[in-house]
Design a protein around this motif. Structure first.
Motif, PDB file in Angstrom:
ATOM      1  N   LEU A  32      -0.026  10.577   0.699  1.00 49.64           N
ATOM      2  CA  LEU A  32       0.535   9.579   1.611  1.00 49.64           C
ATOM      3  C   LEU A  32      -0.337   9.309   2.835  1.00 49.64           C
ATOM      4  CD1 LEU A  32       4.290  10.613   1.609  1.00 49.64           C
ATOM      5  CD2 LEU A  32       3.279   8.623   0.505  1.00 49.64           C
ATOM      6  N   MET A  33      -1.304  10.164   3.114  1.00 45.53           N
ATOM      7  CA  MET A  33      -2.133   9.955   4.300  1.00 45.53           C
ATOM      8  C   MET A  33      -2.768   8.566   4.266  1.00 45.53           C
ATOM      9  SD  MET A  33      -4.002  13.690   4.570  1.00 45.53           S
ATOM     10  CE  MET A  33      -4.993  13.195   5.960  1.00 45.53           C
ATOM     11  N   LYS A  60      13.449   1.097   1.662  1.00 48.18           N
ATOM     12  CA  LYS A  60      13.333   2.323   0.882  1.00 48.18           C
ATOM     13  C   LYS A  60      12.458   2.028  -0.329  1.00 48.18           C
ATOM     14  CE  LYS A  60      15.944   6.065  -1.267  1.00 48.18           C
ATOM     15  NZ  LYS A  60      17.257   6.587  -1.655  1.00 48.18           N
ATOM     16  N   LEU A  61      11.283   2.627  -0.341  1.00 46.51           N
ATOM     17  CA  LEU A  61      10.311   2.371  -1.405  1.00 46.51           C
ATOM     18  C   LEU A  61      10.338   3.500  -2.418  1.00 46.51           C
ATOM     19  CD1 LEU A  61       7.334   1.230   0.844  1.00 46.51           C
ATOM     20  CD2 LEU A  61       9.039  -0.200  -0.263  1.00 46.51           C
ATOM     21  N   GLY A  62      10.068   3.179  -3.667  1.00 44.68           N
ATOM     22  CA  GLY A  62       9.997   4.202  -4.718  1.00 44.68           C
ATOM     23  C   GLY A  62      11.363   4.540  -5.277  1.00 44.68           C
ATOM     24  N   ASP A  63      11.644   5.835  -5.371  1.00 46.69           N
ATOM     25  CA  ASP A  63      12.893   6.378  -5.915  1.00 46.69           C
ATOM     26  C   ASP A  63      13.029   6.097  -7.406  1.00 46.69           C
ATOM     27  OD1 ASP A  63      15.054   8.026  -5.350  1.00 46.69           O
ATOM     28  OD2 ASP A  63      16.443   6.356  -5.156  1.00 46.69           O
ATOM     29  N   MET A  75       0.828  -1.211   0.000  1.00 50.16           N
ATOM     30  CA  MET A  75       0.000   0.000   0.000  1.00 50.16           C
ATOM     31  C   MET A  75       0.865   1.265   0.000  1.00 50.16           C
ATOM     32  SD  MET A  75      -3.105  -1.086   2.576  1.00 50.16           S
ATOM     33  CE  MET A  75      -3.779   0.564   2.622  1.00 50.16           C
ATOM     34  N   VAL A  76       1.911   1.278   0.829  1.00 46.63           N
ATOM     35  CA  VAL A  76       2.796   2.444   0.875  1.00 46.63           C
ATOM     36  C   VAL A  76       3.512   2.612  -0.457  1.00 46.63           C
ATOM     37  CG1 VAL A  76       4.797   3.481   1.995  1.00 46.63           C
ATOM     38  CG2 VAL A  76       3.101   2.294   3.372  1.00 46.63           C
ATOM     39  N   ASN A  77       3.976   1.512  -1.043  1.00 44.68           N
ATOM     40  CA  ASN A  77       4.677   1.583  -2.319  1.00 44.68           C
ATOM     41  C   ASN A  77       3.776   2.163  -3.410  1.00 44.68           C
ATOM     42  OD1 ASN A  77       7.121   0.935  -3.884  1.00 44.68           O
ATOM     43  ND2 ASN A  77       5.786  -0.509  -4.937  1.00 44.68           N
ATOM     44  N   ARG A  78       2.518   1.771  -3.394  1.00 53.79           N
ATOM     45  CA  ARG A  78       1.566   2.301  -4.380  1.00 53.79           C
ATOM     46  C   ARG A  78       1.349   3.799  -4.183  1.00 53.79           C
ATOM     47  NH1 ARG A  78      -4.790   0.859  -4.859  1.00 53.79           N
ATOM     48  NH2 ARG A  78      -5.157   1.878  -6.829  1.00 53.79           N
ATOM     49  N   LYS A  79       1.247   4.227  -2.921  1.00 52.30           N
ATOM     50  CA  LYS A  79       1.061   5.653  -2.640  1.00 52.30           C
ATOM     51  C   LYS A  79       2.280   6.466  -3.068  1.00 52.30           C
ATOM     52  CE  LYS A  79      -2.391   5.575   1.039  1.00 52.30           C
ATOM     53  NZ  LYS A  79      -3.245   6.674   0.568  1.00 52.30           N
ATOM     54  N   VAL A  80       3.475   5.897  -2.913  1.00 57.22           N
ATOM     55  CA  VAL A  80       4.691   6.606  -3.340  1.00 57.22           C
ATOM     56  C   VAL A  80       4.693   6.791  -4.855  1.00 57.22           C
ATOM     57  CG1 VAL A  80       7.208   6.456  -3.467  1.00 57.22           C
ATOM     58  CG2 VAL A  80       6.045   5.874  -1.350  1.00 57.22           C
TER      59      VAL A  80
END
Length: 201
Positions: free
Chosen positions: A88-89, A165-168, A50-55
C-alpha cells in the motif's frame, strides 16, 4: 449643444462595444473554475484507481503468502499482514482492513471456516458456513480465502463524496505445501494450536 452631446455619447458607446481589450482575461476568469474542478476531479480519480489497484494486489499477496506454508502461528499471520501491507505504500496502511481464512470444503460441498485472522476487520468464526464460487467448491479440498479493503477519503471534495470503500473482494488460493489432516484427511494450511478440519472442535 444637446445634439453634440448625443453624438458624443453615441460615439463613446460604439467605441465601448467595438473594444476587444481584456476579452481574453474575462474569458479566462469564466473558465478558470471549470478547469480547476476538472483538474482536481481528474487527480482524485487517478488516486482512486491507484489505491484500488494496490488493494487488489494486497489481497492477492495475502492469499498467496498464506498458501505457501504448511502451518502458521499467530505470529506468522502477523508477519504475513505486515509484509503484504507494504504494497500500500505510500498510502496509509492503517486505513486497510485485512482478513485471511482457511476454508475447508467437505464431502457434500459445504464450505466452512477452519480458522481465520483479521487486522482492522471482521473475520468469520471457526465452523461458520460461507459461500464460495463454484470453481472453488470442490469436495474434500481446502482453500485460502483473503479479503482486503481500504477506506479512501478524497483530499478535495470529501464533503460531497464522503469516504469510498475500495476492494473487499475475496481472492482464493489452493495450499501449495498443505498438510493432510482432519477427519477427511484434507490437505490444508494448519494453524498452530488448532485442530485440522473438518474436525471443528
Amino acid at each position: 449643444m444637446i445634439l453634440m452631446r448625443k453624438l458624443k455619447a453615441l460615439r463613446s458607446c460604439r467605441q465601448f462595444c467595438s473594444n476587444r481589450d481584456g476579452v481574453a482575461i474575462v474569458e479566462f476568469a469564466m473558465l478558470l473554475p471549470v478547469m480547476a474542478i476538472a483538474y482536481v476531479g481528474m487527480v482524485e480519480t487517478v488516486q482512486l484507481v491507484m489505491v484500488n489497484r494496490k488493494v487488489t494486489q494486497l489481497t492477492s499477496a495475502l492469499s498467496d503468502l498464506t498458501a505457501r506454508v504448511q502451518t502458521v502461528s499467530n505470529a506468522d499471520v502477523d508477519n504475513i499482514f505486515n509484509a503484504a501491507q507494504t504494497i500500500l505504500m505510500p498510502y496509509d496502511n492503517s486505513k486497510a482492513s485485512m482478513v485471511i481464512a482457511n476454508v475447508v470444503i467437505d464431502a457434500s460441498g459445504v464450505a466452512k471456516v477452519c480458522w481465520s485472522n483479521q487486522r482492522n476487520g471482521m473475520a468469520p468464526a471457526r465452523g461458520a458456513t460461507i459461500a464460495v464460487p463454484d470453481s472453488v467448491r470442490i469436495p474434500n479440498t481446502s482453500v485460502i480465502m483473503a479479503k482486503a479493503s481500504y477506506s479512501y477519503t478524497p483530499a478535495v471534495g470529501y464533503v460531497l463524496t464522503g469516504t469510498f470503500k475500495l476492494g473487499d473482494n475475496a481472492i482464493y488460493a489452493r495450499p501449495r505445501n498443505g498438510v493432510a489432516g482432519g477427519t477427511l484427511n484434507i490437505e490444508q494450511v494448519v494453524r498452530t494450536g488448532t485442530n485440522a478440519c473438518p474436525n471443528f472442535n
